[in-house]
Every structure is written in C-alpha cells, then in structure tokens.
Design a protein around this motif. Structure first.
Motif, mmCIF file in Angstrom:
data_model
loop_
_atom_site.group_PDB
_atom_site.id
_atom_site.type_symbol
_atom_site.label_atom_id
_atom_site.label_comp_id
_atom_site.label_asym_id
_atom_site.label_seq_id
_atom_site.Cartn_x
_atom_site.Cartn_y
_atom_site.Cartn_z
ATOM 1 N N HIS A 1 0.773 -1.235 0.000
ATOM 2 C CA HIS A 1 0.000 0.000 0.000
ATOM 3 C C HIS A 1 0.808 1.291 0.000
ATOM 4 N N ASN A 2 2.141 1.203 -0.011
ATOM 5 C CA ASN A 2 2.960 2.413 0.060
ATOM 6 C C ASN A 2 3.929 2.534 -1.101
ATOM 7 N N ILE A 3 4.278 3.772 -1.399
ATOM 8 C CA ILE A 3 5.291 4.058 -2.402
ATOM 9 C C ILE A 3 6.651 3.699 -1.814
ATOM 10 N N ALA A 4 7.468 3.038 -2.611
ATOM 11 C CA ALA A 4 8.836 2.713 -2.205
ATOM 12 C C ALA A 4 9.733 2.946 -3.414
ATOM 13 N N SER A 5 10.592 3.943 -3.308
ATOM 14 C CA SER A 5 11.499 4.274 -4.413
ATOM 15 C C SER A 5 12.776 4.858 -3.835
ATOM 16 N N GLN A 6 13.728 5.105 -4.723
ATOM 17 C CA GLN A 6 14.972 5.715 -4.256
ATOM 18 C C GLN A 6 14.712 7.109 -3.692
ATOM 19 N N GLU A 7 13.789 7.819 -4.310
ATOM 20 C CA GLU A 7 13.458 9.175 -3.849
ATOM 21 C C GLU A 7 12.617 9.150 -2.573
ATOM 22 N N ASN A 8 11.798 8.119 -2.426
ATOM 23 C CA ASN A 8 10.917 7.967 -1.261
ATOM 24 C C ASN A 8 11.062 6.565 -0.683
ATOM 25 N N PRO A 9 12.164 6.297 0.021
ATOM 26 C CA PRO A 9 12.346 4.946 0.575
ATOM 27 C C PRO A 9 11.283 4.631 1.626
ATOM 28 N N LEU A 10 10.888 3.367 1.657
ATOM 29 C CA LEU A 10 9.920 2.892 2.635
ATOM 30 C C LEU A 10 10.690 2.303 3.811
ATOM 31 N N PHE A 11 10.503 2.876 4.968
ATOM 32 C CA PHE A 11 11.177 2.385 6.167
ATOM 33 C C PHE A 11 10.196 1.541 6.974
ATOM 34 N N ILE A 12 10.594 0.311 7.286
ATOM 35 C CA ILE A 12 9.780 -0.599 8.081
ATOM 36 C C ILE A 12 10.562 -0.950 9.340
ATOM 37 N N SER B 1 5.929 -0.946 12.316
ATOM 38 C CA SER B 1 5.585 0.382 11.809
ATOM 39 C C SER B 1 6.277 0.629 10.478
ATOM 40 N N ASN B 2 5.702 1.532 9.727
ATOM 41 C CA ASN B 2 6.303 1.928 8.460
ATOM 42 C C ASN B 2 5.984 3.389 8.177
ATOM 43 N N THR B 3 6.828 3.992 7.350
ATOM 44 C CA THR B 3 6.526 5.343 6.905
ATOM 45 C C THR B 3 5.237 5.281 6.101
ATOM 46 N N PHE B 4 4.367 6.265 6.282
ATOM 47 C CA PHE B 4 3.073 6.286 5.606
ATOM 48 C C PHE B 4 3.191 7.170 4.378
ATOM 49 N N GLN B 5 3.249 6.531 3.226
ATOM 50 C CA GLN B 5 3.339 7.232 1.945
ATOM 51 C C GLN B 5 2.519 6.440 0.925
ATOM 52 N N PRO B 6 1.182 6.547 1.053
ATOM 53 C CA PRO B 6 0.284 5.695 0.271
ATOM 54 C C PRO B 6 0.414 5.873 -1.231
#
Length: 83
Positions: free
Chosen positions: A7-18, A30-35
């Motif tokens: 459900h979240n964006i994960a990219s080099q510009e917007n890494p997803l932290f879990i 927990s994770n960064t919330f970037q839907p």
C-alpha cells in the motif's frame, strides 16, 4: 510488512522504512506512511481484519492500529504458548 509494501510508495526518492521491534509484551510493526495513489488498488482492510480475527480466537488481548500523517503502526500482543 506485506501491507506496508502493498500500500505504500517505495522508491529511491521515497524509501519505505519498516521497523519491527518488541516493546514489553508487544510486537510493534511500523512503516513510513506514503500511500500509493492508484485507483486500481483499493484497500479493503482484509489483511488487518484477518489479523484481528485470529487474535480474537487465540486471546482476549487486542491488536492496535494507529495511523498518522507520516506513520502506520500495528501493535501485536505477544502470545504465550501453553503446553
């Protein structure tokens, strides 16, 4: 973790932290919330409801789910096995 990736964006510009940590007798995921902004992939909450249902069967302890502008957090009680 599956929900975070789905459900979240994960990219080099917007890494997803879990983060997965134990605090007392709970497991916090927990994770960064970037839907993702996608009309094809709508969330129906099936995965989280499945987790809640399993805990209701196994224990009287409840799961907790929190969402803020920048974080999504699920608190899962650790269950003791009786032999």
């Amino acid at each position: 973790m599956e929900n975070a990736i789905k459900h979240n964006i994960a990219s080099q510009e917007n890494p997803l932290f879990i983060s997965i940590i134990q605090i007392g007798d709970e497991l916090w995921v927990s994770n960064t919330f970037q839907p993702k902004i996608s009309q094809n992939e709508s969330s129906k909450g099936v995965g989280l409801e499945n987790i809640r249902s399993r805990y209701r069967i196994l224990s009287d302890r409840k799961t907790e789910i929190f969402q803020s502008a920048d974080e999504f957090l699920v608190k899962l009680p650790l269950l003791k096995v009786s032999l």
